[in-house]
Scaffold this motif. Structure first.
Motif, short mmCIF file in Angstrom:
data_model
loop_
_atom_site.label_atom_id
_atom_site.label_comp_id
_atom_site.label_asym_id
_atom_site.label_seq_id
_atom_site.Cartn_x
_atom_site.Cartn_y
_atom_site.Cartn_z
N LEU A 193 0.81 -1.22 0.00
CA LEU A 193 0.00 0.00 0.00
C LEU A 193 0.84 1.28 0.00
O LEU A 193 0.30 2.38 -0.06
CB LEU A 193 -0.92 0.03 1.24
CG LEU A 193 -1.91 -1.11 1.40
CD1 LEU A 193 -2.66 -0.97 2.72
CD2 LEU A 193 -2.90 -1.15 0.25
N LYS A 194 2.17 1.14 0.08
CA LYS A 194 3.05 2.28 0.30
C LYS A 194 2.91 3.37 -0.77
O LYS A 194 3.04 4.56 -0.48
CB LYS A 194 4.50 1.81 0.37
CG LYS A 194 5.46 2.89 0.84
CD LYS A 194 6.86 2.33 1.07
CE LYS A 194 7.80 3.41 1.57
NZ LYS A 194 9.15 2.87 1.82
N LYS A 195 2.63 2.97 -2.01
CA LYS A 195 2.52 3.97 -3.07
C LYS A 195 1.38 4.95 -2.83
O LYS A 195 1.37 6.06 -3.40
CB LYS A 195 2.36 3.29 -4.43
CG LYS A 195 1.07 2.51 -4.58
CD LYS A 195 0.99 1.89 -5.96
CE LYS A 195 -0.33 1.12 -6.13
NZ LYS A 195 -0.44 0.52 -7.49
N ASP A 196 0.41 4.55 -1.99
CA ASP A 196 -0.72 5.42 -1.69
C ASP A 196 -0.63 6.08 -0.32
O ASP A 196 -1.55 6.79 0.09
CB ASP A 196 -2.02 4.61 -1.76
CG ASP A 196 -2.28 4.06 -3.16
OD1 ASP A 196 -2.06 4.80 -4.13
OD2 ASP A 196 -2.70 2.90 -3.27
N GLY A 197 0.49 5.87 0.38
CA GLY A 197 0.67 6.51 1.68
C GLY A 197 1.18 5.54 2.74
O GLY A 197 1.22 4.33 2.53
N TYR A 198 1.54 6.10 3.88
CA TYR A 198 2.10 5.32 4.98
C TYR A 198 1.02 4.87 5.95
O TYR A 198 -0.08 5.42 6.00
CB TYR A 198 3.13 6.16 5.74
CG TYR A 198 4.35 6.52 4.93
CD1 TYR A 198 5.45 5.67 4.87
CD2 TYR A 198 4.41 7.73 4.23
CE1 TYR A 198 6.57 6.00 4.13
CE2 TYR A 198 5.53 8.07 3.48
CZ TYR A 198 6.61 7.20 3.44
OH TYR A 198 7.71 7.52 2.70
#
Length: 205
Positions: A51-56
Motif C-alpha cells: 500500500l506504500k505507493k498510496d501513503g504510509y
C-alpha cells in the motif's frame, strides 16, 4: 551442511521469526518496533509494502506526526504506543482492525547522524469477529478475553516480527552456505581428477 539442509534450516528460521498472533476484527493491535536507546529520532515510517505507493501506515518527522502522508484507510486509526518514545519505543497502536488490515508491516527509523534503517517487519492476520482468533494476547495474559478489555489496554493481537537481528542471521547463514558449498564442489572436482602417473623407477638389484 549440504545445500538441501541449509535451505531447510533457513526456511525453518524464517517461519519461526515470522510467526504472528492473530487478532479479531474490531480489536486494537500493537505493532512492535524498537529504535536505539538514547538517540533522538528524526524520522519514523510505518508502512505496508503493498500500500506504500498510496501513503504510509504512520509517518512521524520533526517531533510530530503527519496524517496527510498516511494511506486513507489508516487515518485517525494509528497512534504511538508511547507519545514520548522513551527508550526508543516506536511501537504503534492500530485501532479497530478489520480483515483488510491483514498484511506485512515495516518499521523504519532515522536518528540524528544516521540514515533511515529498517528496524522491524511484522505480519498481522485479522480474523472476522465471527471466528475465534488464536493466540490473542491481553495485558492480563488471557487467551481471548473480553473484547472491550482488549481495546482498552491496546495490547490485543500483539505480533512477533522479523527483527533486524533475524535478517543479519539469515544473511550470515546464506554466506556460510555459499562458501561451504563452493569449497565442497572444489574438493569434489579435485578428487575426480586423474592422479599423475608414477615415474618408472628401476628396481635396485
Amino acid at each position: 551442511m549440504d545445500s538441501s539442509i541449509a535451505t531447510s534450516f533457513v526456511s525453518f528460521l524464517i517461519f519461526s521469526l515470522t510467526s504472528a498472533f492473530e487478532a479479531k476484527s474490531g480489536d486494537d493491535v500493537t505493532l512492535q518496533c524498537q529504535s536505539p536507546r538514547h538517540e533522538a529520532i528524526t524520522l519514523l515510517e510505518w508502512s505496508r509494502p503493498d500500500l506504500k505507493k498510496d501513503g504510509y501506515v504512520f509517518f512521524y518527522r520533526n517531533n510530530r506526526s503527519y496524517e496527510k502522508y498516511q494511506h486513507p484507510s489508516f487515518r485517525g486509526r494509528v497512534q504511538l504506543r508511547d507519545p514520548e518514545m522513551k527508550d526508543g519505543n516506536v511501537s504503534v497502536i492500530l485501532k479497530n482492525v478489520t480483515i483488510n488490515d491483514t498484511g506485512t508491516y515495516e518499521c523504519r527509523v532515522s536518528v540524528i547522524g544516521k540514515g533511515l534503517k529498517l528496524r522491524n517487519t511484522t505480519y498481522l492476520k485479522v480474523e472476522d469477529s465471527g471466528h475465534t482468533a488464536g493466540n490473542t494476547w491481553t495485558e492480563e495474559g488471557k487467551d481471548g478475553g473480553d473484547k472491550d478489555e482488549g481495546k482498552k489496554d491496546g495490547h490485543t493481537g500483539m505480533v512477533v516480527g522479523l527483527s533486524v537481528t533475524g535478517v543479519v542471521l539469515l544473511l550470515l547463514l546464506g554466506i556460510f552456505s555459499f562458501i561451504y558449498n563452493r569449497k565442497h564442489k572444489e574438493a569434489m572436482m579435485m578428487s575426480h581428477q586423474r592422479p599423475p602417473e608414477r615415474e618408472n623407477v628401476p628396481l635396485q638389484e
